[in-house]
Scaffold this active site. Structure first.
Site, PDB file in Angstrom:
ATOM      1  N   SER A 143      -2.839  -2.632 -13.913  1.00 48.33           N
ATOM      2  CA  SER A 143      -2.489  -3.724 -13.008  1.00 48.33           C
ATOM      3  C   SER A 143      -1.296  -3.400 -12.119  1.00 48.33           C
ATOM      4  O   SER A 143      -1.283  -3.753 -10.939  1.00 48.33           O
ATOM      5  CB  SER A 143      -2.205  -4.996 -13.817  1.00 48.33           C
ATOM      6  OG  SER A 143      -3.336  -5.387 -14.551  1.00 48.33           O
ATOM      7  N   HIS A 184       2.928  -6.864 -12.458  1.00 44.11           N
ATOM      8  CA  HIS A 184       2.254  -7.148 -11.191  1.00 44.11           C
ATOM      9  C   HIS A 184       3.240  -7.135 -10.028  1.00 44.11           C
ATOM     10  O   HIS A 184       3.036  -6.436  -9.023  1.00 44.11           O
ATOM     11  CB  HIS A 184       1.563  -8.512 -11.261  1.00 44.11           C
ATOM     12  CG  HIS A 184       0.368  -8.525 -12.170  1.00 44.11           C
ATOM     13  ND1 HIS A 184      -0.447  -9.624 -12.333  1.00 44.11           N
ATOM     14  CD2 HIS A 184      -0.156  -7.562 -12.976  1.00 44.11           C
ATOM     15  CE1 HIS A 184      -1.420  -9.343 -13.191  1.00 44.11           C
ATOM     16  NE2 HIS A 184      -1.249  -8.103 -13.600  1.00 44.11           N
TER      17      HIS A 184
END
Length: 517
Positions: free
Chosen positions: A294, A345
Protein backbone atom coordinates in the site's frame (compact mmCIF):
# COMPACT_ATOMS: atom_id res chain seq x y z
CA UNK A 1 -16.75 32.71 -46.93
CA UNK A 2 -13.04 32.39 -47.75
CA UNK A 3 -12.23 35.67 -45.99
CA UNK A 4 -14.03 34.50 -42.85
CA UNK A 5 -12.13 31.21 -42.89
CA UNK A 6 -8.84 33.03 -43.45
CA UNK A 7 -9.46 35.26 -40.41
CA UNK A 8 -10.62 32.22 -38.45
CA UNK A 9 -7.42 30.29 -39.17
CA UNK A 10 -5.23 33.30 -38.32
CA UNK A 11 -7.05 33.75 -35.00
CA UNK A 12 -6.90 30.05 -34.06
CA UNK A 13 -3.17 29.83 -34.88
CA UNK A 14 -2.49 32.98 -32.87
CA UNK A 15 -4.33 31.59 -29.81
CA UNK A 16 -2.40 28.32 -30.06
CA UNK A 17 1.09 29.65 -30.81
CA UNK A 18 1.14 32.91 -28.88
CA UNK A 19 -1.46 32.71 -26.10
CA UNK A 20 -1.05 29.16 -24.70
CA UNK A 21 -4.50 27.99 -25.75
CA UNK A 22 -4.92 24.31 -26.56
CA UNK A 23 -7.06 23.02 -29.39
CA UNK A 24 -9.84 20.74 -28.14
CA UNK A 25 -11.90 19.92 -31.24
CA UNK A 26 -12.12 20.67 -34.96
CA UNK A 27 -15.32 20.15 -36.93
CA UNK A 28 -15.20 17.93 -40.00
CA UNK A 29 -15.68 20.91 -42.33
CA UNK A 30 -13.14 22.97 -40.31
CA UNK A 31 -15.65 25.76 -39.75
CA UNK A 32 -15.82 25.19 -35.97
CA UNK A 33 -12.87 25.27 -33.56
CA UNK A 34 -12.90 24.89 -29.79
CA UNK A 35 -9.89 25.95 -27.71
CA UNK A 36 -9.22 26.27 -24.00
CA UNK A 37 -6.76 27.79 -21.57
CA UNK A 38 -6.68 26.74 -17.93
CA UNK A 39 -5.76 28.90 -14.95
CA UNK A 40 -5.62 27.88 -11.27
CA UNK A 41 -9.37 28.06 -10.58
CA UNK A 42 -10.69 29.37 -13.88
CA UNK A 43 -10.87 28.09 -17.45
CA UNK A 44 -11.35 30.10 -20.64
CA UNK A 45 -12.98 28.33 -23.58
CA UNK A 46 -12.95 30.02 -26.97
CA UNK A 47 -15.29 28.91 -29.75
CA UNK A 48 -14.34 30.24 -33.19
CA UNK A 49 -16.91 29.71 -35.95
CA UNK A 50 -17.11 30.64 -39.63
CA UNK A 51 -20.47 28.93 -40.14
CA UNK A 52 -22.95 31.40 -41.71
CA UNK A 53 -26.01 32.43 -39.68
CA UNK A 54 -28.54 35.25 -39.65
CA UNK A 55 -30.93 35.21 -36.69
CA UNK A 56 -30.30 35.84 -33.05
CA UNK A 57 -32.42 32.86 -32.04
CA UNK A 58 -30.27 30.57 -34.15
CA UNK A 59 -27.16 32.05 -32.61
CA UNK A 60 -28.47 31.48 -29.10
CA UNK A 61 -29.23 27.86 -29.90
CA UNK A 62 -25.76 27.31 -31.37
CA UNK A 63 -24.05 28.98 -28.40
CA UNK A 64 -25.88 26.88 -25.81
CA UNK A 65 -25.35 23.68 -27.78
CA UNK A 66 -21.62 24.40 -28.06
CA UNK A 67 -21.40 25.11 -24.33
CA UNK A 68 -23.27 21.95 -23.34
CA UNK A 69 -21.08 19.80 -25.58
CA UNK A 70 -17.90 21.48 -24.36
CA UNK A 71 -18.82 21.03 -20.69
CA UNK A 72 -19.69 17.39 -21.32
CA UNK A 73 -16.44 16.76 -23.20
CA UNK A 74 -14.28 18.55 -20.62
CA UNK A 75 -16.22 17.38 -17.57
CA UNK A 76 -13.26 15.74 -15.84
CA UNK A 77 -10.92 18.54 -16.84
CA UNK A 78 -13.15 21.23 -15.33
CA UNK A 79 -13.20 19.79 -11.81
CA UNK A 80 -13.80 22.66 -9.33
CA UNK A 81 -13.30 25.15 -12.18
CA UNK A 82 -15.43 28.10 -13.23
CA UNK A 83 -15.67 28.63 -16.96
CA UNK A 84 -15.82 31.68 -19.20
CA UNK A 85 -16.98 31.14 -22.76
CA UNK A 86 -16.00 33.39 -25.65
CA UNK A 87 -17.86 32.77 -28.89
CA UNK A 88 -16.30 34.40 -31.95
CA UNK A 89 -18.44 34.27 -35.09
CA UNK A 90 -16.93 35.37 -38.38
CA UNK A 91 -19.44 36.52 -40.99
CA UNK A 92 -18.74 38.34 -44.23
CA UNK A 93 -22.05 40.14 -44.57
CA UNK A 94 -23.92 42.72 -42.56
CA UNK A 95 -26.24 41.39 -39.90
CA UNK A 96 -29.78 42.36 -39.17
CA UNK A 97 -29.29 43.26 -35.50
CA UNK A 98 -26.84 45.09 -33.30
CA UNK A 99 -24.88 42.13 -31.99
CA UNK A 100 -22.81 44.27 -29.65
CA UNK A 101 -25.82 44.61 -27.38
CA UNK A 102 -27.06 41.06 -27.72
CA UNK A 103 -27.88 39.26 -24.46
CA UNK A 104 -28.29 35.52 -24.18
CA UNK A 105 -31.56 34.83 -22.42
CA UNK A 106 -31.29 31.05 -22.16
CA UNK A 107 -30.20 29.77 -18.71
CA UNK A 108 -26.49 29.05 -18.26
CA UNK A 109 -24.87 25.98 -16.75
CA UNK A 110 -23.89 26.41 -13.09
CA UNK A 111 -20.19 26.16 -13.95
CA UNK A 112 -20.41 28.93 -16.56
CA UNK A 113 -19.32 32.21 -15.04
CA UNK A 114 -19.75 34.27 -18.20
CA UNK A 115 -20.66 33.77 -21.82
CA UNK A 116 -19.85 36.43 -24.43
CA UNK A 117 -20.49 36.62 -28.15
CA UNK A 118 -18.34 38.47 -30.71
CA UNK A 119 -19.25 38.90 -34.37
CA UNK A 120 -16.76 39.89 -37.06
CA UNK A 121 -17.31 40.97 -40.62
CA UNK A 122 -14.90 42.86 -42.82
CA UNK A 123 -16.74 46.21 -42.55
CA UNK A 124 -16.88 46.10 -38.75
CA UNK A 125 -14.00 44.60 -36.72
CA UNK A 126 -14.65 46.23 -33.37
CA UNK A 127 -15.97 43.00 -31.84
CA UNK A 128 -12.70 41.27 -32.59
CA UNK A 129 -10.82 44.10 -30.87
CA UNK A 130 -13.17 43.78 -27.90
CA UNK A 131 -12.45 40.04 -27.79
CA UNK A 132 -8.69 40.70 -27.66
CA UNK A 133 -9.20 43.10 -24.79
CA UNK A 134 -11.55 40.95 -22.69
CA UNK A 135 -9.53 37.76 -23.09
CA UNK A 136 -6.42 39.80 -22.22
CA UNK A 137 -4.28 38.53 -25.08
CA UNK A 138 -0.60 39.24 -24.55
CA UNK A 139 0.34 39.81 -28.18
CA UNK A 140 -1.62 41.66 -30.87
CA UNK A 141 -2.91 39.82 -33.91
CA UNK A 142 -2.19 41.48 -37.24
CA UNK A 143 -2.82 40.20 -40.72
CA UNK A 144 -3.93 41.43 -44.12
CA UNK A 145 -6.00 39.68 -46.72
CA UNK A 146 -3.91 40.34 -49.79
CA UNK A 147 -5.17 37.65 -52.12
CA UNK A 148 -8.55 36.76 -53.51
CA UNK A 149 -10.19 33.92 -55.39
CA UNK A 150 -8.20 30.78 -56.00
CA UNK A 151 -5.06 32.12 -54.33
CA UNK A 152 -6.99 32.87 -51.14
CA UNK A 153 -8.52 29.39 -51.28
CA UNK A 154 -5.05 27.84 -51.45
CA UNK A 155 -3.91 29.99 -48.54
CA UNK A 156 -6.91 29.01 -46.41
CA UNK A 157 -6.33 25.33 -47.21
CA UNK A 158 -2.68 25.68 -46.16
CA UNK A 159 -3.65 27.34 -42.88
CA UNK A 160 -6.27 24.69 -42.15
CA UNK A 161 -3.73 21.96 -42.83
CA UNK A 162 -1.32 23.68 -40.49
CA UNK A 163 -3.95 23.65 -37.74
CA UNK A 164 -4.87 20.02 -38.45
CA UNK A 165 -1.23 18.96 -38.40
CA UNK A 166 -0.76 20.75 -35.11
CA UNK A 167 -3.81 19.02 -33.64
CA UNK A 168 -2.70 15.59 -34.82
CA UNK A 169 0.79 16.14 -33.47
CA UNK A 170 -0.68 17.22 -30.13
CA UNK A 171 -2.69 14.01 -29.96
CA UNK A 172 0.43 12.00 -30.75
CA UNK A 173 2.38 13.89 -28.08
CA UNK A 174 -0.33 13.16 -25.52
CA UNK A 175 -0.32 9.48 -26.43
CA UNK A 176 3.47 9.41 -26.23
CA UNK A 177 3.39 10.83 -22.69
CA UNK A 178 1.56 7.71 -21.51
CA UNK A 179 3.58 5.24 -23.56
CA UNK A 180 7.20 6.04 -22.78
CA UNK A 181 7.95 2.48 -21.68
CA UNK A 182 6.48 -1.01 -21.54
CA UNK A 183 5.36 -1.92 -17.99
CA UNK A 184 7.97 -4.63 -17.45
CA UNK A 185 8.67 -3.68 -13.82
CA UNK A 186 4.96 -3.67 -13.00
CA UNK A 187 4.63 -7.22 -14.31
CA UNK A 188 7.74 -8.31 -12.37
CA UNK A 189 6.39 -6.81 -9.14
CA UNK A 190 3.06 -8.55 -9.68
CA UNK A 191 4.86 -11.88 -10.09
CA UNK A 192 6.98 -11.40 -6.95
CA UNK A 193 3.96 -10.50 -4.83
CA UNK A 194 2.01 -13.51 -6.05
CA UNK A 195 4.94 -15.86 -5.42
CA UNK A 196 5.43 -14.54 -1.88
CA UNK A 197 1.72 -14.91 -1.15
CA UNK A 198 1.71 -18.58 -2.16
CA UNK A 199 4.85 -19.14 -0.06
CA UNK A 200 3.05 -17.71 2.96
CA UNK A 201 -0.05 -19.78 2.31
CA UNK A 202 1.99 -22.99 2.03
CA UNK A 203 4.00 -22.32 5.21
CA UNK A 204 1.48 -21.46 7.87
CA UNK A 205 -0.91 -19.05 6.16
CA UNK A 206 -0.80 -15.39 5.18
CA UNK A 207 -2.99 -14.43 8.14
CA UNK A 208 -0.75 -16.17 10.68
CA UNK A 209 1.21 -13.58 12.62
CA UNK A 210 4.20 -15.82 13.28
CA UNK A 211 4.43 -16.77 9.60
CA UNK A 212 4.28 -13.13 8.57
CA UNK A 213 7.06 -12.24 11.01
CA UNK A 214 9.18 -15.18 9.84
CA UNK A 215 8.89 -14.06 6.21
CA UNK A 216 9.75 -10.42 6.85
CA UNK A 217 6.64 -8.48 7.84
CA UNK A 218 7.03 -5.08 9.44
CA UNK A 219 7.54 -5.90 13.12
CA UNK A 220 8.69 -2.94 15.17
CA UNK A 221 10.31 -5.02 17.89
CA UNK A 222 12.53 -6.79 15.36
CA UNK A 223 13.25 -3.55 13.50
CA UNK A 224 14.47 -1.92 16.70
CA UNK A 225 16.75 -4.94 17.14
CA UNK A 226 18.38 -4.09 13.81
CA UNK A 227 16.22 -5.85 11.22
CA UNK A 228 15.64 -2.73 9.13
CA UNK A 229 15.34 -4.82 5.99
CA UNK A 230 11.78 -5.56 7.08
CA UNK A 231 10.75 -2.09 5.84
CA UNK A 232 11.51 -3.36 2.34
CA UNK A 233 10.53 -7.03 2.61
CA UNK A 234 7.09 -6.23 4.06
CA UNK A 235 6.19 -4.56 0.75
CA UNK A 236 5.93 -8.00 -0.87
CA UNK A 237 3.73 -9.71 1.75
CA UNK A 238 -0.05 -9.54 2.01
CA UNK A 239 -2.44 -10.53 4.76
CA UNK A 240 -5.20 -12.62 3.23
CA UNK A 241 -6.48 -13.11 -0.30
CA UNK A 242 -8.66 -9.98 -0.38
CA UNK A 243 -5.71 -7.80 0.64
CA UNK A 244 -3.62 -9.34 -2.13
CA UNK A 245 -6.26 -8.97 -4.87
CA UNK A 246 -7.07 -5.34 -4.05
CA UNK A 247 -3.42 -4.33 -4.04
CA UNK A 248 -2.55 -6.29 -7.16
CA UNK A 249 -5.44 -4.79 -9.11
CA UNK A 250 -4.26 -1.34 -8.04
CA UNK A 251 -0.68 -2.21 -8.99
CA UNK A 252 -1.75 -3.45 -12.42
CA UNK A 253 -3.84 -0.40 -13.35
CA UNK A 254 -1.88 2.36 -11.60
CA UNK A 255 1.54 0.74 -12.08
CA UNK A 256 1.19 0.39 -15.84
CA UNK A 257 0.01 4.01 -16.05
CA UNK A 258 2.86 5.44 -13.96
CA UNK A 259 5.50 3.27 -15.63
CA UNK A 260 4.19 4.42 -19.01
CA UNK A 261 4.53 8.07 -17.95
CA UNK A 262 7.85 7.96 -16.09
CA UNK A 263 9.67 5.04 -17.73
CA UNK A 264 11.07 1.87 -16.19
CA UNK A 265 13.94 3.28 -14.11
CA UNK A 266 12.03 6.26 -12.70
CA UNK A 267 9.05 4.04 -11.93
CA UNK A 268 11.27 1.59 -10.02
CA UNK A 269 12.77 4.39 -7.93
CA UNK A 270 9.34 5.86 -7.20
CA UNK A 271 7.90 2.49 -6.21
CA UNK A 272 10.66 1.37 -3.87
CA UNK A 273 11.55 4.72 -2.29
CA UNK A 274 7.93 5.65 -1.63
CA UNK A 275 7.39 2.11 -0.29
CA UNK A 276 10.27 2.68 2.13
CA UNK A 277 8.76 6.04 3.15
CA UNK A 278 5.41 4.36 3.76
CA UNK A 279 7.07 1.57 5.73
CA UNK A 280 8.91 4.05 7.95
CA UNK A 281 5.65 5.93 8.58
CA UNK A 282 4.02 2.64 9.55
CA UNK A 283 6.95 1.96 11.89
CA UNK A 284 6.59 5.43 13.41
CA UNK A 285 2.82 5.49 13.85
CA UNK A 286 1.57 1.89 14.00
CA UNK A 287 2.75 -0.81 16.44
CA UNK A 288 0.95 -3.64 14.62
CA UNK A 289 2.61 -6.27 12.50
CA UNK A 290 2.27 -4.85 9.00
CA UNK A 291 2.54 -6.03 5.43
CA UNK A 292 1.44 -4.97 1.97
CA UNK A 293 2.33 -2.83 -1.02
CA UNK A 294 0.00 0.00 0.00
CA UNK A 295 2.77 2.48 0.80
CA UNK A 296 4.36 1.95 -2.61
CA UNK A 297 0.98 2.09 -4.36
CA UNK A 298 0.15 5.39 -2.71
CA UNK A 299 3.60 6.53 -3.82
CA UNK A 300 2.44 5.91 -7.39
CA UNK A 301 -0.58 8.10 -6.69
CA UNK A 302 1.82 10.75 -5.39
CA UNK A 303 3.77 10.51 -8.64
CA UNK A 304 0.54 11.06 -10.59
CA UNK A 305 -0.21 14.13 -8.47
CA UNK A 306 3.23 15.48 -9.31
CA UNK A 307 2.48 14.82 -12.98
CA UNK A 308 -0.73 16.82 -12.51
CA UNK A 309 1.23 19.68 -10.98
CA UNK A 310 3.66 19.84 -13.89
CA UNK A 311 1.12 19.22 -16.67
CA UNK A 312 -2.24 20.34 -15.24
CA UNK A 313 -4.09 20.63 -18.55
CA UNK A 314 -3.13 17.17 -19.71
CA UNK A 315 -3.66 15.71 -16.24
CA UNK A 316 -7.20 17.01 -15.84
CA UNK A 317 -8.07 16.35 -19.46
CA UNK A 318 -7.17 12.66 -19.10
CA UNK A 319 -6.82 11.08 -15.64
CA UNK A 320 -7.02 13.93 -13.12
CA UNK A 321 -10.55 13.65 -11.75
CA UNK A 322 -10.31 9.87 -11.35
CA UNK A 323 -6.93 10.07 -9.59
CA UNK A 324 -8.08 12.75 -7.14
CA UNK A 325 -11.28 10.83 -6.42
CA UNK A 326 -9.46 7.54 -5.74
CA UNK A 327 -6.86 9.23 -3.52
CA UNK A 328 -9.55 11.05 -1.53
CA UNK A 329 -11.61 7.88 -1.06
CA UNK A 330 -8.58 5.89 0.11
CA UNK A 331 -7.40 8.59 2.52
CA UNK A 332 -10.86 8.88 4.09
CA UNK A 333 -11.19 5.08 4.15
CA UNK A 334 -7.85 4.84 5.95
CA UNK A 335 -8.99 7.12 8.75
CA UNK A 336 -12.44 5.56 9.10
CA UNK A 337 -11.42 1.88 9.13
CA UNK A 338 -9.15 1.11 12.13
CA UNK A 339 -7.40 -1.86 10.48
CA UNK A 340 -6.08 0.24 7.60
CA UNK A 341 -2.53 1.53 8.08
CA UNK A 342 -3.19 5.13 7.05
CA UNK A 343 0.31 6.11 8.23
CA UNK A 344 1.79 3.92 5.48
CA UNK A 345 -0.70 5.32 2.96
CA UNK A 346 -0.02 8.99 3.67
CA UNK A 347 3.70 8.39 4.09
CA UNK A 348 3.86 6.67 0.71
CA UNK A 349 1.73 9.37 -0.93
CA UNK A 350 4.01 12.19 0.20
CA UNK A 351 7.09 10.08 -0.51
CA UNK A 352 5.94 9.29 -4.04
CA UNK A 353 5.34 12.97 -4.76
CA UNK A 354 8.82 13.91 -3.53
CA UNK A 355 10.55 11.07 -5.37
CA UNK A 356 8.74 12.06 -8.57
CA UNK A 357 10.09 15.58 -8.05
CA UNK A 358 13.55 14.04 -7.59
CA UNK A 359 13.52 12.00 -10.78
CA UNK A 360 11.26 14.45 -12.66
CA UNK A 361 9.32 13.66 -15.81
CA UNK A 362 11.27 12.37 -18.82
CA UNK A 363 12.79 15.04 -21.06
CA UNK A 364 12.55 17.58 -18.26
CA UNK A 365 15.46 19.77 -17.20
CA UNK A 366 15.95 21.14 -13.72
CA UNK A 367 19.07 19.93 -11.92
CA UNK A 368 18.66 22.41 -9.06
CA UNK A 369 15.08 21.34 -8.40
CA UNK A 370 16.18 17.71 -8.32
CA UNK A 371 18.75 18.54 -5.66
CA UNK A 372 16.18 20.45 -3.62
CA UNK A 373 13.64 17.62 -3.89
CA UNK A 374 16.29 15.07 -2.89
CA UNK A 375 17.23 17.07 0.19
CA UNK A 376 13.57 17.46 1.17
CA UNK A 377 12.98 13.72 0.71
CA UNK A 378 15.97 12.79 2.86
CA UNK A 379 14.90 15.24 5.56
CA UNK A 380 11.40 13.76 5.35
CA UNK A 381 12.73 10.23 5.90
CA UNK A 382 15.00 11.36 8.73
CA UNK A 383 12.16 13.19 10.47
CA UNK A 384 9.90 10.12 10.27
CA UNK A 385 12.67 7.86 11.55
CA UNK A 386 13.56 10.10 14.48
CA UNK A 387 9.93 10.47 15.44
CA UNK A 388 9.41 6.73 15.22
CA UNK A 389 12.42 5.97 17.40
CA UNK A 390 11.20 8.42 20.04
CA UNK A 391 7.53 7.45 19.89
CA UNK A 392 7.46 5.23 22.98
CA UNK A 393 3.68 4.90 22.83
CA UNK A 394 4.07 2.95 19.58
CA UNK A 395 7.39 1.21 20.18
CA UNK A 396 6.33 0.03 23.63
CA UNK A 397 2.77 -0.79 22.68
CA UNK A 398 1.62 -3.30 25.28
CA UNK A 399 -0.07 -5.72 22.87
CA UNK A 400 3.00 -6.10 20.68
CA UNK A 401 5.33 -6.22 23.66
CA UNK A 402 3.35 -9.07 25.18
CA UNK A 403 3.87 -10.96 21.94
CA UNK A 404 7.58 -10.14 22.13
CA UNK A 405 7.87 -11.21 25.78
CA UNK A 406 6.17 -14.53 25.01
CA UNK A 407 8.72 -15.12 22.24
CA UNK A 408 11.52 -14.36 24.71
CA UNK A 409 9.98 -16.84 27.12
CA UNK A 410 10.08 -19.54 24.46
CA UNK A 411 13.76 -18.73 23.95
CA UNK A 412 14.41 -18.89 27.76
CA UNK A 413 15.72 -15.31 27.59
CA UNK A 414 14.45 -14.33 31.03
CA UNK A 415 16.71 -11.35 31.68
CA UNK A 416 15.51 -9.74 28.44
CA UNK A 417 11.94 -10.54 29.48
CA UNK A 418 12.42 -8.55 32.68
CA UNK A 419 13.97 -5.58 30.85
CA UNK A 420 11.26 -5.52 28.18
CA UNK A 421 8.37 -5.63 30.65
CA UNK A 422 10.02 -2.97 32.82
CA UNK A 423 10.32 -0.65 29.79
CA UNK A 424 6.76 -1.34 28.66
CA UNK A 425 4.87 -0.99 31.94
CA UNK A 426 4.97 2.86 32.07
CA UNK A 427 3.19 2.93 28.70
CA UNK A 428 0.68 0.14 29.38
CA UNK A 429 -2.99 0.89 29.96
CA UNK A 430 -5.00 -2.30 29.49
CA UNK A 431 -2.57 -5.18 30.02
CA UNK A 432 -0.50 -4.19 33.04
CA UNK A 433 -1.60 -7.31 34.92
CA UNK A 434 -0.57 -9.60 32.07
CA UNK A 435 2.82 -7.91 31.78
CA UNK A 436 3.42 -8.24 35.53
CA UNK A 437 2.43 -11.90 35.35
CA UNK A 438 4.96 -12.54 32.57
CA UNK A 439 7.68 -10.71 34.46
CA UNK A 440 6.93 -12.79 37.57
CA UNK A 441 7.63 -15.93 35.52
CA UNK A 442 11.00 -14.47 34.52
CA UNK A 443 11.80 -13.62 38.14
CA UNK A 444 11.02 -17.19 39.17
CA UNK A 445 13.46 -18.53 36.58
CA UNK A 446 16.11 -16.04 37.68
CA UNK A 447 15.58 -17.19 41.30
CA UNK A 448 14.03 -14.03 42.63
CA UNK A 449 10.77 -15.32 44.15
CA UNK A 450 10.23 -12.26 46.33
CA UNK A 451 10.07 -9.98 43.30
CA UNK A 452 7.88 -12.52 41.53
CA UNK A 453 5.45 -12.44 44.46
CA UNK A 454 5.37 -8.65 44.44
CA UNK A 455 4.55 -8.63 40.72
CA UNK A 456 1.77 -11.18 41.18
CA UNK A 457 0.31 -9.28 44.12
CA UNK A 458 0.15 -6.17 41.99
CA UNK A 459 -1.28 -8.12 39.05
CA UNK A 460 -4.23 -9.56 40.99
CA UNK A 461 -4.80 -6.17 42.60
CA UNK A 462 -5.16 -4.65 39.14
CA UNK A 463 -7.21 -7.58 37.81
CA UNK A 464 -9.10 -9.34 40.57
CA UNK A 465 -10.45 -12.10 38.29
CA UNK A 466 -6.99 -13.07 36.99
CA UNK A 467 -7.06 -16.85 37.56
CA UNK A 468 -3.51 -17.55 36.39
CA UNK A 469 -2.25 -14.75 38.60
CA UNK A 470 -4.02 -16.09 41.71
CA UNK A 471 -2.85 -19.64 40.96
CA UNK A 472 0.83 -18.69 40.61
CA UNK A 473 0.62 -16.42 43.64
CA UNK A 474 -0.88 -19.17 45.80
CA UNK A 475 1.73 -21.61 44.51
CA UNK A 476 4.64 -19.23 45.26
CA UNK A 477 3.32 -18.46 48.75
CA UNK A 478 3.05 -22.19 49.32
CA UNK A 479 6.59 -22.90 48.10
CA UNK A 480 7.99 -20.04 50.17
CA UNK A 481 6.27 -21.31 53.36
CA UNK A 482 3.71 -18.51 53.61
CA UNK A 483 0.79 -20.88 54.11
CA UNK A 484 -1.74 -18.40 55.46
CA UNK A 485 -1.22 -16.09 52.47
CA UNK A 486 -1.25 -19.15 50.20
CA UNK A 487 -4.59 -20.27 51.62
CA UNK A 488 -6.14 -16.83 51.13
CA UNK A 489 -4.93 -16.76 47.53
CA UNK A 490 -6.20 -20.32 46.91
CA UNK A 491 -9.62 -19.41 48.32
CA UNK A 492 -9.75 -16.38 46.00
CA UNK A 493 -8.88 -18.71 43.13
CA UNK A 494 -11.64 -21.19 43.97
CA UNK A 495 -14.06 -18.31 44.28
CA UNK A 496 -13.40 -17.63 40.61
CA UNK A 497 -13.38 -21.26 39.48
CA UNK A 498 -14.05 -24.22 41.79
CA UNK A 499 -14.24 -26.80 38.98
CA UNK A 500 -10.59 -26.87 37.89
CA UNK A 501 -8.88 -29.97 39.33
CA UNK A 502 -5.46 -28.30 39.48
CA UNK A 503 -6.91 -25.47 41.57
CA UNK A 504 -8.57 -27.95 43.94
CA UNK A 505 -5.37 -30.00 44.23
CA UNK A 506 -3.33 -26.90 45.10
CA UNK A 507 -5.88 -25.86 47.72
CA UNK A 508 -5.75 -29.34 49.31
CA UNK A 509 -1.94 -29.28 49.39
CA UNK A 510 -1.95 -25.89 51.12
CA UNK A 511 -4.56 -27.04 53.68
CA UNK A 512 -2.61 -30.18 54.44
CA UNK A 513 0.63 -28.26 54.82
CA UNK A 514 -1.02 -25.78 57.15
CA UNK A 515 -2.65 -28.49 59.26
CA UNK A 516 0.64 -30.38 59.60
CA UNK A 517 2.10 -27.38 61.34
Amino acid sequence: MLESQFVQCQLVLHLIEKEQFELVTISSNQQEYLLWRRHKRHTEIVHVSSTPFSWQQELERVVRLIEQNALRQLQQSLLFQKVSFYHVFLNERYLEQDWHEMSLEMPKHKKVQSSDVYVWHKEDQQDLARFFQEVKLKEPLSFTIQTQGLALSYEVTALQKRITDYHQQTLKDVQAVFQRAKPYMTYLLLAINLIMFFLLESNGGSTNTETLIDYGAKYNVAILDGEWWRILSSMFLHIGFVHLILNMLALYFIGTLVEGIYGNVRFTLIYFLSGIAGGLCSFAFSPSVGAGASGALFGLFGALLYFGLKKPNLFFQTIGANVLFIVAINVVFGFVVPQVDHGAHLGGLVGGFLVAAMVMLPKTKGFLWRIVATVIFLVYLAAILLFGLSNDRVQFDETMQILHVEQLQQEDNYSQMIDTVTQTLPHAEDYQAELLFLRSIAYVHTEDPDQAIRDLEQAVHLKSDFENGWYNLALLYHLEGQQEDALIAAEQLLGLNDQDESYLALYDDIRQEQESH
